[in-house]
Design an enzyme around this catalytic site. Structure first.
Site, PDB file in Angstrom:
ATOM      1  N   PHE A  22      40.980 -33.926 -97.540  1.00  0.00           N
ATOM      2  CA  PHE A  22      39.825 -33.509 -96.747  1.00  0.00           C
ATOM      3  C   PHE A  22      40.340 -32.883 -95.462  1.00  0.00           C
ATOM      4  CE2 PHE A  22      35.196 -34.806 -96.928  1.00  0.00           C
ATOM      5  CZ  PHE A  22      35.099 -34.704 -98.300  1.00  0.00           C
TER       6      PHE A  22
ATOM      7  N   GLN B 110      27.722 -32.288 -84.833  1.00  0.00           N
ATOM      8  CA  GLN B 110      28.665 -31.578 -85.689  1.00  0.00           C
ATOM      9  C   GLN B 110      27.975 -30.510 -86.524  1.00  0.00           C
ATOM     10  OE1 GLN B 110      30.780 -33.515 -89.258  1.00  0.00           O
ATOM     11  NE2 GLN B 110      32.416 -33.022 -87.811  1.00  0.00           N
TER      12      GLN B 110
ATOM     13  N   HIS C  59      28.554 -28.424 -89.647  1.00  0.00           N
ATOM     14  CA  HIS C  59      29.422 -28.417 -90.825  1.00  0.00           C
ATOM     15  C   HIS C  59      29.667 -26.976 -91.237  1.00  0.00           C
ATOM     16  CE1 HIS C  59      30.892 -29.235 -94.861  1.00  0.00           C
ATOM     17  NE2 HIS C  59      30.910 -30.529 -94.592  1.00  0.00           N
TER      18      HIS C  59
ATOM     19  N   LEU D 257      23.882 -28.898 -97.686  1.00  0.00           N
ATOM     20  CA  LEU D 257      25.322 -29.083 -97.609  1.00  0.00           C
ATOM     21  C   LEU D 257      26.072 -28.764 -98.896  1.00  0.00           C
ATOM     22  CD1 LEU D 257      27.437 -30.068 -95.585  1.00  0.00           C
ATOM     23  CD2 LEU D 257      27.366 -32.265 -96.763  1.00  0.00           C
TER      24      LEU D 257
ATOM     25  N   GLU E 243      32.652 -30.755 -97.958  1.00  0.00           N
ATOM     26  CA  GLU E 243      34.010 -30.379 -97.624  1.00  0.00           C
ATOM     27  C   GLU E 243      34.930 -30.491 -98.842  1.00  0.00           C
ATOM     28  OE1 GLU E 243      34.970 -31.469 -93.761  1.00  0.00           O
ATOM     29  OE2 GLU E 243      37.079 -31.842 -94.181  1.00  0.00           O
TER      30      GLU E 243
ATOM     31  N   ARG F 170      36.411 -29.668 -88.858  1.00  0.00           N
ATOM     32  CA  ARG F 170      35.134 -28.991 -89.100  1.00  0.00           C
ATOM     33  C   ARG F 170      34.709 -28.060 -87.978  1.00  0.00           C
ATOM     34  NH1 ARG F 170      31.609 -33.767 -92.080  1.00  0.00           N
ATOM     35  NH2 ARG F 170      32.758 -33.592 -94.034  1.00  0.00           N
TER      36      ARG F 170
ATOM     37  N   HIS G  16      24.822 -30.955 -88.877  1.00  0.00           N
ATOM     38  CA  HIS G  16      25.139 -31.888 -89.953  1.00  0.00           C
ATOM     39  C   HIS G  16      25.193 -33.338 -89.511  1.00  0.00           C
ATOM     40  CE1 HIS G  16      26.898 -33.440 -93.561  1.00  0.00           C
ATOM     41  NE2 HIS G  16      28.040 -33.749 -92.990  1.00  0.00           N
TER      42      HIS G  16
ATOM     43  N   ARG H 239      33.617 -35.552 -85.732  1.00  0.00           N
ATOM     44  CA  ARG H 239      33.918 -36.499 -86.799  1.00  0.00           C
ATOM     45  C   ARG H 239      34.735 -35.837 -87.900  1.00  0.00           C
ATOM     46  NH1 ARG H 239      31.866 -37.312 -91.697  1.00  0.00           N
ATOM     47  NH2 ARG H 239      29.916 -36.174 -91.455  1.00  0.00           N
TER      48      ARG H 239
END
Lengths: 570, 326, 294
Positions: free
Chosen positions: A117, A230, A232, A242, A245, A276, A343, A384
């Site tokens: 990730f 955040q 994304h 979404l 990721e 991100r 996000h 995050r």
């Protein structure tokens, strides 16, 4: 008419991973606990998490690396004691979820499989295909159900009972019929989820209106780091829904209108797997400079075709399905259109490491707890890392549940009174009888659009100041609304209006906090202050709202640890 | 998606408020619908642009929370995942929006789903094992064992199959496809210890899998391709594999096919009924219809029972390929 | 016709026993249309989705064996029963998509000298007429248009669901929520197709013994739906639906609280009538609910 008062040891608002995990701990310890949710527990947004949940399980990984990646990803705004706790307990937490029945994807020798990730030194995200949150939510709900947790669904928690530094229950109404009730308890926990619904292009559920935050703030309690939202990198063009990721983790390439793999310019080492905030800014920058694609030129491509049908069907079937539904594009055959989408909420209700809600920098509120996305503990700091959110929700949900178990013996039950419901009743009456010209969808749309325009991926003094004025103006206009539905049965018109009131309140926290933070850190990017300023801003924002709706700001020190701040490159 | 197209659609929207309306009614709304939209976009636009009192459940808006299931022209859909263009292609430009179950309607698209959740809980939908609260390792489950769940864990409890199931519609005791899929999900899990308990539940007459009419509505309607009838079949199989089949009309009916095929290749219809029901109950229940059928030449006498060619081959295969005993 | 259509006919059990009129009318129609049918005399029962509940593997082996005999004749298999169609096509689908399963089944078949290869297609006679023979050509052959009749099509579950499977087996995709094949056929024969809610619903046949109440309600609602839509008679491509609708009107009527007896024709009988076959050729006397209009 008198309102029934129900008494519990503990009442939890929100039934996602955090709320259900806490409830199970309380129930196992023999406490009388109720979970109140405005949805059904299985509709909670935890279930939407796709890609994974982090834990340093493998031989090539270490807990310290997980801590480092998290702190670095957070741009050094995370509290390192909380990060340490989370990363240390992560392996046990995931194995515990597995023991409870979570259907993880496996390696050939039967262990929990892991995938790479963004922002991580090692493949660390444990996963269940691309529906990790779903299996975790179902599992924790199932096991909470199994031990007999009392879930009270489709009830709307509208207020807390807060007096003299102590919370002693909540006030709620049944969405089915507007039956009102007071839930009197020794301990109350909020696990009410995030607030990214304040933005137009958002990956969040309709339900993620962040009600819990302003319920707290309206009592003069602080909200922490609200400026950190955040964005994304991969939301579907148009809807913002979404695309995990995992799509980049599995090897997806980002391309602009010239066919260029543009991440080579922004993050030469990590490319698409930079953190991100870095990738989201790169995408928006490409679009702003005219290299966007799609019918509105408001997206870039993510190309997964080289993965082949078999891998996509095995690892990313849900994502493929989403792109087909919402874009009519099949990622097996063609690149799909994505752009940044609001996000995740790094900020929230400030809590200490054991989930006690903070009254201010130095004091805690008695009998009040928070965990999950609505809370700011803070493990995510300014940004995050992917696959840390479900971890935080499940792990801190459980941890805070245990901390409530430990505290409850010492807490006393302050008996609730009828008048504790007054604020909720007034709020409902005001909305039901208000006969103005403004509409809820109209105001909400203006709020969301302006938040995306002025407080989104890129921010400046000018846009944020403008947005402060817009939000203030919208709050005034909110007093002048009219709703169509005056009935008692499933009055979702009333509910949307109450939720809009909350969105307007906490949006002011977001923009005021962002305006004052004259630096760029993590997800908060100021075009007029493009660098991180550790000297001036290596601190948490603590924002308070007074009775007139004015925000005042204070700051709280970041808890340091073994990792010294360094420049963040990927 | 290179261009976005628009069409005018007429919606007949089911409206009902159990507090104020004696009967439901349909409101006609005409709207321009774009090729990008899904059904939930339409529900939102009705509420936000036409009438704020219009009510429906929704949350995640991308097909994972299961809240927004409704029916369009009788077809069960998850509103957030059903493309308008697909529905227009199927049904044309006049579409009727209704709740999943009209008889359970509370307000517009919202139904009382209590029966669904009760049935769900009825099958013990959780992993039953002693849970190690502080494990140092995970259970080892091979990918092959994991695959045995057959994606039953993908169910989002939207209720589409439940409220499309004709058995359930006509028999309130029937547990239904969604809950059976959940029962299978845990029975198929190598970590679970309660297979036999669940088989008792799904094997019971009236409520259990034997009341499935095999219409495949559940497979057809499922938005997550959980394929509940496949799981129902597997539960039938488990009942025999675990030796817990009760000797009753339902199990004998299934087993009777094997007997008939062994003897004739083809099914001896009359004998199947006799074997399943017993001679006397058969005559009592089906005697009258049987006589009418006999009169019009619909009953083959035992001595005229047709047989498949190469019956030895069939017998050999039944001997070599049978996997269970009753 | 440039090329004569030729199929391996899988009669199933019912056409050989309780619906002899269906087999008769199938042959009568085939003859009128110049379709050659070679009966798969070796074939066994398909298991009717009940053997599958008891012993799934055994049912796969037996169905694979049936298909082997179509393969050995080098022909497409044609079924005249929806449930035979489902179970045979599903067997083919599973074996063609799972090499391991196919190997296990072939291991057993080898013991009797057979091998499933996957070379024969499987289609229902309804779709053979529509897809292969063609509605246009059929229309030209109509001698007695059914123009005086309101006809209620009853599709039967196993021809339309699961659509994923059924659309593999015939050319034009049929949507189970809005099927059209039988409607198109009625119109081609000059009849008036009647629309009603139950036309794509379940008749309850497969739960007749296990859940008689449910089964009777479903049959009753189907008959009632057709009646209320002013149908003169119903038509179905499935002998099991036919049995249920034709013989169970009494239980069904009792369940729904009214008389629901009405004539129900097999799809082949309807085609035969329009093509000028005699009532005797079509076996019209073999109905419990009398066919009183010819």
């Amino acid at each position: 008419m008198s309102i029934p008062i129900y008494t519990y040891d503990a009442v939890i608002v929100g039934s996602g991973l955090a709320g259900s995990a806490a409830a199970r701990e309380l129930k196992l310890a023999g406490k009388n606990v109720a979970v109140i949710t405005k949805l059904h527990p299985l509709r909670s947004h935890s279930g939407a998490a796709q890609g994974g949940i982090n834990a340093a399980l493998s031989d090539v990984d270490s807990i310290e690396l997980h801590e480092f990646d998290t702190v670095k990803g957070a741009d050094y705004l995370a509290d390192q004691d909380a990060v340490e706790l989370m990363c240390q307990k992560a392996p046990e937490t995931i194995r515990w979820a597995e023991r409870m029945g979570a259907a993880f994807s496996r390696t050939d020798d039967g262990k929990i499989a892991q995938r790479p990730f963004g922002g991580q030194s090692s493949p660390r995200a444990c996963f269940a295909k691309d529906r990790t949150g779903l299996t975790l939510l179902q599992t924790i709900y199932e096991q909470a159900l199994r031990v007999g947790v009392d879930f009270i669904d489709e009830w709307y928690a509208a207020d807390i009972i807060y007096e003299d530094g102590k919370v002693s229950g909540i006030v709620a109404f049944n969405i089915r019929n507007q039956e009102k009730a007071i839930f009197n308890a020794k301990a109350v926990m909020f696990a009410t989820g995030g607030y990214a619904r304040a933005f137009k292009i958002s990956s969040n559920a309709h339900a993620n209106t962040g009600d819990g935050l302003s319920i707290v703030a309206r009592h003069g309690l602080p909200l922490e780091d609200m400026e950190f939202v955040q964005f994304h990198p991969s939301g579907l063009s148009g809807s913002g829904i979404l695309i995990s990721e995992a799509a980049r983790g599995e090897g997806g390439k980002l391309l602009n209108s010239e066919g260029e793999r543009f991440m080579e310019r922004y993050a030469p080492n990590k490319l698409e797997l930079a953190s991100r905030d870095v990738v989201a800014r790169a995408i928006i920058n490409e679009i702003r400079e005219g290299r966007g694609v799609g019918p509105r030129k408001d997206a870039v491509y993510i190309d997964l075709t080289h993965l082949g049908k078999e891998k996509i069907m095995e690892r990313l079937p849900e994502l493929r399905d989403l792109a087909i539904t919402f874009l009519g594009l099949d990622m097996i055959k063609e690149p799909i259109l994505i752009s940044a989408t609001a996000h995740y909420s790094m900020g929230g209700i400030p809590v200490d490491i054991d989930g006690h809600v903070r009254k201010n920098n130095d004091e805690l509120v008695e009998g009040f707890y928070a965990a999950g996305e609505c809370a700011c503990v803070s493990v995510h700091g300014a940004n995050r890392l992917g696959a840390n959110s479900v971890l935080e929700a499940l792990l801190f949900g459980r941890h805070v549940g245990q901390s409530m178990v430990a505290d409850i013996e010492k807490l006393y039950l302050r008996e609730a009174e009828q008048s504790d419901a007054d604020t909720m009743i007034e709020e409902m009456e005001r909305i039901l009888t208000s006969n103005g010209k403004e509409t809820v969808p109209g105001l909400r749309n203006e709020l969301q659009q302006s938040m995306t325009d002025n407080a989104g991926v890129f921010r400046t003094e000018e846009t944020l100041s403008k947005q402060v004025e817009i939000v203030k103006e919208l709050r005034k206009r909110f007093a002048n609304i009219r709703i169509d539905d005056k009935s008692k049965i499933f009055n979702t018109d009333l509910q949307e209006a109450i939720e809009l009131g909350h969105m307007l309140d906490y949006s002011l926290f977001i923009v005021e906090s962002a305006l004052a933070r004259k630096e760029s850190r993590g997800a908060h990017y100021r075009e007029d202050f493009t660098t991180r300023d550790d000297e001036g801003f290596m601190k948490h924002t603590m924002a308070y709202m007074d009775a007139e709706g004015n925000i005042s700001l204070d700051y709280m020190a970041v808890t340091p640890g073994k990792f010294e701040p360094q420049e963040r490159t990927y | 998606m290179t261009t976005i197209t628009t069409q005018t659609i007429t919606f007949n929207v089911f409206r009902f408020n159990s507090e104020t309306d004696y009967l439901p009614y349909y409101k006609t709304i005409e709207m321009e619908v774009t090729s990008e939209e899904v059904v939930l976009d339409i529900l939102n636009r009705i509420k936000w642009d036409v009438d704020g009192s219009f009510s429906y459940r929704r949350s995640c808006r991308h097909g994972i929370c299961g809240a927004c299931a409704i029916k369009v022209n009788g077809k069960g859909v998850l509103a957030c995942k059903e493309r308008m263009n697909d529905l227009i292609e199927l049904f044309g430009t006049e579409l009727t929006l209704e709740p999943l179950s009209i008889k359970r309607a509370v307000k517009d698209m919202i139904i009382d789903k209590e029966d669904f959740w009760k049935k769900h809980e009825q099958v013990k939908p959780y992993l039953i094992d002693e849970i190690d609260e502080h494990p140092e390792s995970e259970n080892l489950v091979t990918p092959k064992e994991e695959a045995q769940l057959l994606e039953a864990d993908y169910c989002i409890q939207c209720g589409l199959c439940h409220y499309s199931c004709p058995s359930l519609e006509n028999n309130d005791s029937y547990i239904g496809p969604a809950a059976f899929a959940a029962a299978y999900r845990f029975n198929a899990d190598v970590r679970d210890k309660a297979t036999l308990d669940r088989l008792d539940i799904v094997n019971a007459p009236d409520q259990g899998v034997w009341d499935c009419v095999k219409c495949y509505e559940c497979q057809e309607v499922c938005p997550k391709e959980v394929n509940p009838i496949e799981k129902i079949t597997k539960l039938h199989n488990q009942v025999f594999e675990h030796g817990v089949a009760i000797n009753n009309v339902a199990t004998r009916h299934a087993v009777g096919f094997a007997h008939s095929i062994k003897k004739h290749g083809l099914l001896d219809e009359a004998e199947l009924v006799r074997y399943s029901e017993g001679t006397l109950p058969m005559l009592m229940k089906h005697g009258k219809v049987g006589f009418k059928m006999f009169k019009v030449g619909k009953v083959v006498m035992p001595w005229n029972m047709p047989k498949s060619d190469k019956l030895d081959e069939v017998k050999a295969l039944i001997k070599s390929s049978s996997t269970v005993k009753f | 016709m440039e090329k004569k259509l030729k199929y391996a006919l899988f009669t199933g059990c019912t056409a050989k026993e309780s619906t002899p009129e269906q087999l008769m009318s199938t042959y009568a129609v085939a003859e009128k249309l110049g379709i050659e049918l070679v009966e798969l005399s070796e074939a066994t029962c398909c298991g009717a989705s009940h053997l599958q509940d008891y012993d799934d593997f055994l049912s796969l082996v037996l169905n694979a064996r049936n298909i082997c005999y179509a393969e050995s004749r080098g022909m497409t298999m044609v079924t005249i029963c929806n449930t035979c169609q489902l179970n045979t096509a599903m067997t083919k689908h599973r074996l063609d998509n799972d090499p391991e399963l196919k190997a296990r089944v072939n291991e057993k078949l080898a013991e009797v000298g057979l091998e499933y290869k996957g070379t024969s297609e499987i289609t229902h006679f309804l779709y053979a007429i529509i897809d292969d023979f063609g509605l246009e050509t059929l229309g030209e052959k109509v001698v007695t248009p059914l123009s005086q009749f309101n006809i209620a099509p009853f599709y039967g579950c196993h021809n339309i669901r699961p659509s994923e499977l059924q659309n593999e087996t015939h050319g034009k995709a049929e949507n189970p929520y809005n099927p059209n094949s039988l409607d198109d056929l009625i119109v081609t024969l000059g009849g008036v197709n009647v629309d009603y809610e139950e036309k794509n619903k379940c008749c309850g046949f497969h739960a007749e013994l296990q859940a008689p109440k449910t089964a009777a309600l479903l049959t009753g609602k189907a008959l009632m739906g057709a009646m209320d839509a002013n149908a003169d008679w119903m038509v179905t491509p499935c002998p099991l639906c036919h049995l249920k609708l034709d013989t169970q009107y009494e239980h069904a009527g009792h369940a729904v609280g009214r008389d629901v007896k009405m004539p129900v024709l097999h799809m082949q009988q309807m085609v035969g009538l329009a093509l000028g076959c005699t009532p005797a050729e079509l076996g019209l006397k073999h109905h419990v609910s009398k066919v009183n209009f010819v």
